[in-house]
Design a protein around this motif. Structure first.
Motif, PDB file in Angstrom:
ATOM      1  N   THR A  77      40.218  27.080  74.414  1.00  0.00           N
ATOM      2  CA  THR A  77      38.989  26.804  73.659  1.00  0.00           C
ATOM      3  C   THR A  77      38.836  27.787  72.507  1.00  0.00           C
ATOM      4  O   THR A  77      39.340  28.908  72.548  1.00  0.00           O
ATOM      5  CB  THR A  77      37.746  26.903  74.564  1.00  0.00           C
ATOM      6  OG1 THR A  77      37.591  28.258  75.013  1.00  0.00           O
ATOM      7  CG2 THR A  77      37.871  25.986  75.768  1.00  0.00           C
ATOM      8  N   LYS A 121      31.387  18.349  69.050  1.00  0.00           N
ATOM      9  CA  LYS A 121      32.404  18.927  69.925  1.00  0.00           C
ATOM     10  C   LYS A 121      33.708  18.177  69.682  1.00  0.00           C
ATOM     11  O   LYS A 121      33.716  17.004  69.297  1.00  0.00           O
ATOM     12  CB  LYS A 121      32.026  18.809  71.404  1.00  0.00           C
ATOM     13  CG  LYS A 121      30.666  19.400  71.778  1.00  0.00           C
ATOM     14  CD  LYS A 121      30.644  20.907  71.728  1.00  0.00           C
ATOM     15  CE  LYS A 121      29.292  21.443  72.206  1.00  0.00           C
ATOM     16  NZ  LYS A 121      29.169  22.903  72.014  1.00  0.00           N
ATOM     17  N   TRP A 124      34.206  26.305  79.841  1.00  0.00           N
ATOM     18  CA  TRP A 124      33.474  25.118  80.252  1.00  0.00           C
ATOM     19  C   TRP A 124      32.644  25.394  81.500  1.00  0.00           C
ATOM     20  O   TRP A 124      33.109  26.031  82.448  1.00  0.00           O
ATOM     21  CB  TRP A 124      34.441  23.965  80.528  1.00  0.00           C
ATOM     22  CG  TRP A 124      34.882  23.289  79.281  1.00  0.00           C
ATOM     23  CD1 TRP A 124      36.027  23.527  78.583  1.00  0.00           C
ATOM     24  CD2 TRP A 124      34.172  22.278  78.567  1.00  0.00           C
ATOM     25  NE1 TRP A 124      36.079  22.718  77.470  1.00  0.00           N
ATOM     26  CE2 TRP A 124      34.951  21.937  77.442  1.00  0.00           C
ATOM     27  CE3 TRP A 124      32.961  21.623  78.773  1.00  0.00           C
ATOM     28  CZ2 TRP A 124      34.562  20.974  76.526  1.00  0.00           C
ATOM     29  CZ3 TRP A 124      32.565  20.656  77.868  1.00  0.00           C
ATOM     30  CH2 TRP A 124      33.357  20.339  76.750  1.00  0.00           C
ATOM     31  N   SER A 164      31.020  19.268  61.689  1.00  0.00           N
ATOM     32  CA  SER A 164      30.571  20.578  62.149  1.00  0.00           C
ATOM     33  C   SER A 164      29.729  21.268  61.082  1.00  0.00           C
ATOM     34  O   SER A 164      30.059  21.262  59.902  1.00  0.00           O
ATOM     35  CB  SER A 164      31.786  21.449  62.483  1.00  0.00           C
ATOM     36  OG  SER A 164      31.385  22.707  62.956  1.00  0.00           O
ATOM     37  N   GLN A 180      28.525  24.612  75.732  1.00  0.00           N
ATOM     38  CA  GLN A 180      29.899  24.250  76.043  1.00  0.00           C
ATOM     39  C   GLN A 180      30.801  24.570  74.840  1.00  0.00           C
ATOM     40  O   GLN A 180      30.335  24.681  73.706  1.00  0.00           O
ATOM     41  CB  GLN A 180      29.993  22.757  76.379  1.00  0.00           C
ATOM     42  CG  GLN A 180      29.137  22.302  77.551  1.00  0.00           C
ATOM     43  CD  GLN A 180      29.700  22.721  78.898  1.00  0.00           C
ATOM     44  OE1 GLN A 180      30.295  23.793  79.033  1.00  0.00           O
ATOM     45  NE2 GLN A 180      29.494  21.891  79.909  1.00  0.00           N
ATOM     46  N   ASP A 204      33.053  24.526  71.578  1.00  0.00           N
ATOM     47  CA  ASP A 204      33.025  23.614  70.433  1.00  0.00           C
ATOM     48  C   ASP A 204      34.352  22.881  70.263  1.00  0.00           C
ATOM     49  O   ASP A 204      34.375  21.693  69.937  1.00  0.00           O
ATOM     50  CB  ASP A 204      32.697  24.389  69.153  1.00  0.00           C
ATOM     51  CG  ASP A 204      31.265  24.887  69.151  1.00  0.00           C
ATOM     52  OD1 ASP A 204      30.392  24.202  69.707  1.00  0.00           O
ATOM     53  OD2 ASP A 204      31.017  25.983  68.602  1.00  0.00           O
ATOM     54  N   TRP A 211      26.645  14.523  77.419  1.00  0.00           N
ATOM     55  CA  TRP A 211      26.318  14.318  75.996  1.00  0.00           C
ATOM     56  C   TRP A 211      25.142  13.356  75.839  1.00  0.00           C
ATOM     57  O   TRP A 211      24.188  13.640  75.103  1.00  0.00           O
ATOM     58  CB  TRP A 211      27.550  13.794  75.276  1.00  0.00           C
ATOM     59  CG  TRP A 211      27.519  13.934  73.789  1.00  0.00           C
ATOM     60  CD1 TRP A 211      27.375  12.946  72.867  1.00  0.00           C
ATOM     61  CD2 TRP A 211      27.663  15.154  73.043  1.00  0.00           C
ATOM     62  NE1 TRP A 211      27.424  13.459  71.598  1.00  0.00           N
ATOM     63  CE2 TRP A 211      27.594  14.816  71.671  1.00  0.00           C
ATOM     64  CE3 TRP A 211      27.837  16.490  73.402  1.00  0.00           C
ATOM     65  CZ2 TRP A 211      27.703  15.767  70.663  1.00  0.00           C
ATOM     66  CZ3 TRP A 211      27.943  17.442  72.388  1.00  0.00           C
ATOM     67  CH2 TRP A 211      27.873  17.083  71.050  1.00  0.00           C
ATOM     68  N   PHE A 258      30.578  13.630  69.744  1.00  0.00           N
ATOM     69  CA  PHE A 258      31.641  14.251  70.531  1.00  0.00           C
ATOM     70  C   PHE A 258      32.920  13.464  70.255  1.00  0.00           C
ATOM     71  O   PHE A 258      33.002  12.283  70.560  1.00  0.00           O
ATOM     72  CB  PHE A 258      31.294  14.204  72.022  1.00  0.00           C
ATOM     73  CG  PHE A 258      32.126  15.116  72.896  1.00  0.00           C
ATOM     74  CD1 PHE A 258      33.497  14.976  72.961  1.00  0.00           C
ATOM     75  CD2 PHE A 258      31.518  16.104  73.659  1.00  0.00           C
ATOM     76  CE1 PHE A 258      34.267  15.811  73.767  1.00  0.00           C
ATOM     77  CE2 PHE A 258      32.278  16.940  74.466  1.00  0.00           C
ATOM     78  CZ  PHE A 258      33.652  16.800  74.517  1.00  0.00           C
TER      79      PHE A 258
END
Length: 671
Positions: free
Chosen positions: A428, A364, A83, A358, A413, A415, A398, A337
């Motif tokens: 992540t 995200k 991040w 996706s 950033q 996913d 966002w 998001f």
């Protein structure tokens, strides 16, 4: 393998637990100053014997919907990103509330709205027009000044140049009409509200939809209408499948959260105080209409129909399809998001949202260690942590990128960001489920001791036939961690020790353990229990819990599953297979699919266990416990309860009845 012939009864004095709801969430506050692309292919399902594809997971894009079309394959790498901070200082010092607004729908119903604009002083709005944030709530906009999460203006966004519009959905708060919880007429309203916004002189035709819980669900349903002014969505803990997620999990009625939630909406909207100045006649008419409507039209009748097993409610029919936004996930064409929680009410569907969106839109996924209200308690939900920003900052970035049109580098950033239980930190990756996940099957092997003891999870089916039995006790789970999860986290605010873990609920369960090994055991994704069971009754509920057992004997909950055996029909074409193993069954929950048990009949029942992310460290063990109820999560309708009463469930193991657990195992080296 010795059979357990002694069934112990536990006598428990159970008092009534009164729960009082005052809202869903907390306040949003100003942060301290300064403030691998996937490619769809075909076909979908990996069959047993196919060649393994290392570092790739076959993703089923239609999983989670009732659609019959063939799925797609996504090949995802395990690339992860860190991040990066994002900051944008406030531009305006004040929020200026316009006079209360009334929006007239096409059927004549009037919806109540509050509009807040950026201001340079307490009485003077800045010169617009502004990009808009839209929130639509069932919890009464009059309470917004107390809790942003239920529909108050967001100072963090307004001070950075956004107008914020908050609307009471029909039949709630100060709005007219009848409430029917995401019914077709309410969903039509969402688009008409957007039409009204873009006609206002203070609004740009650039709108971001957002919200928590009900407010997040209205956001994603609004995004599905493809209004050209809606540019992005930021739903926090949104539902995906009304039937499977919570209301009828495993064919069992949620009798904890759902009645309280319906009572909450009814109570908050019973006295629409701010309707009086705009329409006194409507004010005096609204109170009796809403009370009678709740008692005779929607809330109480819906609950009673579910408890009595009325077919259109008790089975997965059109009533639930309308209230399951995942049905129309392919209609979401704006960047979205998704924020979820490992112990959220909608734990099952939040990662499915990411999976379905996706590859089509910028998406995200962030999953925290939260119950429902913990996710809503901004900024008291533990963020920022491990480099993950707080939710206000994530939402700002966002919307700045996709609504305001700024270059924020949001695409760089991570996913997928998930909290890992056991490590107690965020990790992540590039996709969900984890791209390096493999489905591994472990067989249940009871202890060979005469007195039943803890069984084992082994990689080969036991050669000896085994049987273990337990009473079909309908009140299990009433005092367990499930009670906290399925009351949206409210029980966690109370000093109830037996609800902190599952020890009490598992006292009479059939249990098996798997040592974590030298490297530990990392689980990330959905899970499945294939149990061979029989009962002396005509039906049985199966509750499967997974816990971490620490070296000192204490336990920490991971996840659980619940299923009524007669509702166990699986549609494999809509189930998830990974390296040849079914790891997420899709149960039809149709009236035609009911398979009644005959006493003594041995049958395999595949229980869906909701997805999680957990690391069991060396020296600890994974425990799976099998029981016959989880009242906190769901109770069977009355007819099914009578069929299950006074029964004894027997779990069968061995070469002909290989009860087993399919786990989503990721190499611990990935951590």
């Amino acid at each position: 393998m010795a059979r357990n012939k002694k069934i112990r009864f536990r006598l428990a004095m159970l008092g009534a637990l009164g729960l009082s709801l005052a809202g869903c969430g907390g306040d949003s506050s100003e942060s301290p100053a300064p403030i691998a692309e996937t490619t769809p292919e075909a076909p979908m399902k990996e069959q047993p014997g196919e060649v393994e594809q290392p570092r790739a997971v076959q993703q089923m894009m239609t999983l989670g919907t009732r659609q019959q079309e063939a799925g797609q394959v996504l090949v995802a790498t395990s690339e992860s990103r860190q991040w990066q901070p994002y900051e944008r200082a406030p531009e305006f010092s004040h929020m200026v509330a316009l006079p209360n607004q009334v929006i007239t729908m096409s059927d004549g119903a009037q919806l109540f709205a509050k509009v807040t604009l950026p201001g340079n002083s307490a009485d003077e709005a800045a010169t617009g027009p502004f990009p808009v944030v839209l929130t639509q709530t069932s919890y009464n906009t009059s309470l917004g000044s107390f809790a942003t999460a239920v529909g108050g203006a967001n100072k963090f966004l307004v001070s950075r140049g956004y107008a914020h519009v908050v609307v009471d959905v029909r039949g709630t708060g100060n709005s007219g009409g009848n409430w029917e919880a995401f019914g077709e007429r309410e969903q039509q309203d969402y688009g008409e509200v957007v039409d009204w916004i873009v006609q206002q002189p203070w609004a740009q035709p650039r709108i971001g939809v957002e919200g928590i819980s009900y407010l997040g669900i209205t956001a994603i349903l609004t995004a599905q209408q493809n209004h050209p002014a809606v540019k992005a969505a930021f739903p926090i803990v949104p539902i995906g499948d009304g039937y499977r997620d919570i209301v009828f999990t495993g064919g069992n009625v949620n009798a904890t959260f759902i009645p309280m939630w319906m009572g909450l909406v009814t109570g908050l909207g019973a006295v629409p105080l701010e309707m009086a100045p705009t329409d006194p006649f409507a004010f005096f008419k609204a109170l009796p209409e809403r009370l009678f409507g709740a008692a005779l039209d929607f809330q109480l009748p819906t609950i009673l129909k579910a408890l009595l097993g009325e077919p259109k409610t008790a089975y997965d029919d059109d009533f639930w399809a309308i209230r399951s936004p995942l049905e129309n996930a392919d209609k979401v064409n704006v960047p979205t998001f998704i924020v979820g929680g490992l112990f959220d009410l909608f734990q099952r569907s939040e990662p499915l949202w990411f999976e379905q969106l996706s590859g089509r839109v910028d998406t995200k996924l962030l999953i925290g260690p939260w119950s429902h209200i913990q996710a809503a308690r901004i900024p008291d939900n533990g963020l920022p942590k491990d480099g993950v920003p707080d939710l206000d900052t994530l939402r700002l970035q966002w919307f700045d990128e996709y609504v305001m049109g700024l270059d924020t580098a949001v695409a760089s950033q991570p996913d997928v960001t998930q909290y890992v239980l056991g490590l107690e930190r965020y990790e992540t990756t590039s996709h969900w489920p984890h791209p390096d996940m493999r489905a591994e099957r472990f067989y249940l092997a009871p202890s060979e001791e005469t007195v039943p003891a803890m069984g084992s999870l082994v990689q080969e089916a036991p050669e000896a036939v085994g049987e273990q039995s337990t009473i079909q006790y309908p009140l299990n789970g009433l005092c367990s961690f499930s009670l906290n999860q399925w009351t949206a986290g409210f029980v966690g605010l109370m000093p109830i020790p037996c609800a902190e873990d599952n020890s009490y609920a598992e006292a009479e369960a059939i249990k098996f353990e798997l040592p974590a090994g030298e490297d530990g055991l990392y689980l990330n994704g959905p899970m499945q229990a294939d149990l061979w069971v029989s009962t002396t009754a005509f039906d049985v509920q199966l509750s499967v819990r997974l816990d971490t057992v620490h070296p000192d004997g204490s336990t920490s909950p991971i996840t659980n599953g619940l299923l009524t055996a007669s509702m166990s029909t699986v549609d494999e074409s809509r189930s998830r297979f990974v390296n040849g193993e079914m790891i997420q069954p899709w149960h039809t929950y149709s009236q035609e699919g009911v398979q009644q048990h005959d006493p003594g009949e041995i049958r395999k029942v595949s229980v869906e266990i909701f997805p999680s992310s957990a690391y069991i460290p060396p020296g600890s063990s994974l425990r799976v416990s099998v029981n016959t109820s989880n009242m906190a999560q769901g109770i069977p309708p009355l007819i099914t309860t009578l069929k299950s009463a006074l029964g004894v469930m027997t779990l069968h193991t061995g070469p002909e009845t290989p009860s087993s657990l399919v786990l989503p195992v990721v190499p611990a080296a990935n951590l």
